[in-house]
Design an enzyme around this catalytic site. Structure first.
Site, PDB file in Angstrom:
ATOM      1  N   ASP A   1     -30.215  60.571  -1.177  1.00 15.20           N
ATOM      2  CA  ASP A   1     -31.464  59.659  -0.742  1.00 15.20           C
ATOM      3  C   ASP A   1     -30.934  58.239  -1.568  1.00 15.20           C
ATOM      4  O   ASP A   1     -29.965  58.448  -2.315  1.00 15.20           O
ATOM      5  CB  ASP A   1     -32.788  59.780  -1.223  1.00 15.20           C
ATOM      6  CG  ASP A   1     -33.606  58.967  -0.863  1.00 15.20           C
ATOM      7  OD1 ASP A   1     -33.297  58.310   0.368  1.00 15.20           O
ATOM      8  OD2 ASP A   1     -34.844  58.744  -1.371  1.00 15.20           O
TER       9      ASP A   1
ATOM     10  N   GLY B   1     -32.426  49.699   3.538  1.00 12.44           N
ATOM     11  CA  GLY B   1     -32.935  49.060   4.648  1.00 12.44           C
ATOM     12  C   GLY B   1     -32.250  47.652   4.784  1.00 12.44           C
ATOM     13  O   GLY B   1     -32.328  47.012   5.919  1.00 12.44           O
TER      14      GLY B   1
ATOM     15  N   CYS C   1     -33.341  61.150   3.806  1.00 13.34           N
ATOM     16  CA  CYS C   1     -33.721  59.597   3.764  1.00 13.34           C
ATOM     17  C   CYS C   1     -33.773  59.327   5.398  1.00 13.34           C
ATOM     18  O   CYS C   1     -32.579  59.719   5.881  1.00 13.34           O
ATOM     19  CB  CYS C   1     -32.633  58.769   3.066  1.00 13.34           C
ATOM     20  SG  CYS C   1     -32.545  56.901   3.500  1.00 13.34           S
TER      21      CYS C   1
ATOM     22  N   CYS D   1     -40.702  57.765   5.382  1.00  8.83           N
ATOM     23  CA  CYS D   1     -39.668  57.410   4.381  1.00  8.83           C
ATOM     24  C   CYS D   1     -39.913  58.293   3.326  1.00  8.83           C
ATOM     25  O   CYS D   1     -41.183  58.428   3.029  1.00  8.83           O
ATOM     26  CB  CYS D   1     -39.937  56.056   3.852  1.00  8.83           C
ATOM     27  SG  CYS D   1     -38.825  55.436   2.190  1.00  8.83           S
ATOM     28  N   THR D   2     -39.005  59.072   2.706  1.00 10.88           N
ATOM     29  CA  THR D   2     -39.273  60.096   1.832  1.00 10.88           C
ATOM     30  C   THR D   2     -39.855  59.533   0.550  1.00 10.88           C
ATOM     31  O   THR D   2     -40.273  60.290  -0.416  1.00 10.88           O
ATOM     32  CB  THR D   2     -38.212  60.924   1.534  1.00 10.88           C
ATOM     33  OG1 THR D   2     -36.994  60.130   1.082  1.00 10.88           O
ATOM     34  CG2 THR D   2     -37.645  61.773   2.932  1.00 10.88           C
TER      35      THR D   2
END
Length: 266
Positions: free
Chosen positions: A13, A46, A77, A192-193
């Site tokens: 991630d 992002g 992710c 989103c994790t």
């Protein structure tokens, strides 16, 4: 020499959000060794341009696969998965990758009002992959895509034991909630994790109750289903489960946090 790989699973991630998936996988796959990689040097994903992020991830995975030889790699992710997982599979055809995608299909199946919101990073919101999921599975629903610039960083802060501004959380989730013709949003997809770590704050600050869909368990079950079909060496590999931070930065607080997830910082 055997061609069988050891039962090592690599979880990846941009930060510590993927720990929500690793936590579920530990329950389902207790005889595996875990390597958790947080690409915190590049956080947040992002904000990256697509080509640059894809190139960055490819170079990084070339090193990680060489260093740890995982039998299974989980891209925990949404932003990284929707952008790069097909590319990684093409570049590394001998590797097994598990991706993370927004849970739009189960949301469309579960909604009663037909009004669903997808709470994600801006990177996930703008991906054509996300819009294709809506086209395939949610044509009969009104799906609102809500891109948050700040929630992933807030979750990082919160998981590390610091306080978050609840009013700021409320502002970030407010666009998810819509009322129209007597109907209102009844499901919010956590795409989103990082976000499951804040879900109790989301519930507290929400204007009305909704079903918050967290895909962590589903991702872990997908990893388990693939693991069950693999011809791996029997038994758990030797060595501790590791947390790898690409920045190389570490603090005693971060070490204690990783210990809580059964990980030792490399």
């Amino acid at each position: 020499m055997t061609d069988q790989r050891q039962r090592t699973a690599l979880f990846f991630d941009s930060g510590i959000g993927g720990l929500s998936v690793l936590r579920e996988a530990r329950v389902l796959m207790p005889d595996w060794r875990y390597i958790y990689v947080a690409d915190d040097a590049a956080f947040p994903y992002g904000a990256w341009e697509e080509d640059a992020l894809r190139e960055h991830m490819t170079a990084l995975f070339a090193r990680l696969l060489d260093d740890y030889s995982p039998a299974l790699s989980v891209i925990a992710c949404n932003t990284a998965s929707t952008l790069a997982i097909d590319h990684l599979r093409a570049v590394f055809p001998g590797e097994t990758f598990v991706g993370t995608v927004p849970a739009i299909k189960p949301a469309a199946e579960r909604t009663r009002s037909g009004m669903v919101s997808v709470l994600a990073t801006p990177g996930t919101v703008k991906r054509q992959y996300t819009r294709e999921l809506i086209r395939q599975y949610a044509q009969k629903c009104h799906v609102r895509l809500v891109g948050s610039d700040n929630l992933a960083a807030m979750a990082e802060t919160y998981v590390r034991g610091e306080m978050v501004d609840e009013e700021a959380v409320r502002r970030e989730i407010a666009p998810c909630f819509r009322e129209e013709d007597g109907r209102r949003t009844d499901i919010v997809v956590l795409a989103c994790t990082h976000y499951p770590f804040l879900v109790n704050r989301f519930r507290k600050m929400a204007p009305w109750p909704v079903d918050w869909i967290d895909t962590s368990e589903a991702i872990a079950r997908r990893a388990q289903s693939l693991a069950d079909t693999m011809d791996t060496q029997p038994g758990r590999p030797e060595g501790p489960d590791l947390a790898v931070f690409t920045s190389g930065n570490s603090t005693p607080e971060l070490g204690r946090l990783m210990q809580g997830f059964g990980l030792t910082i490399a």
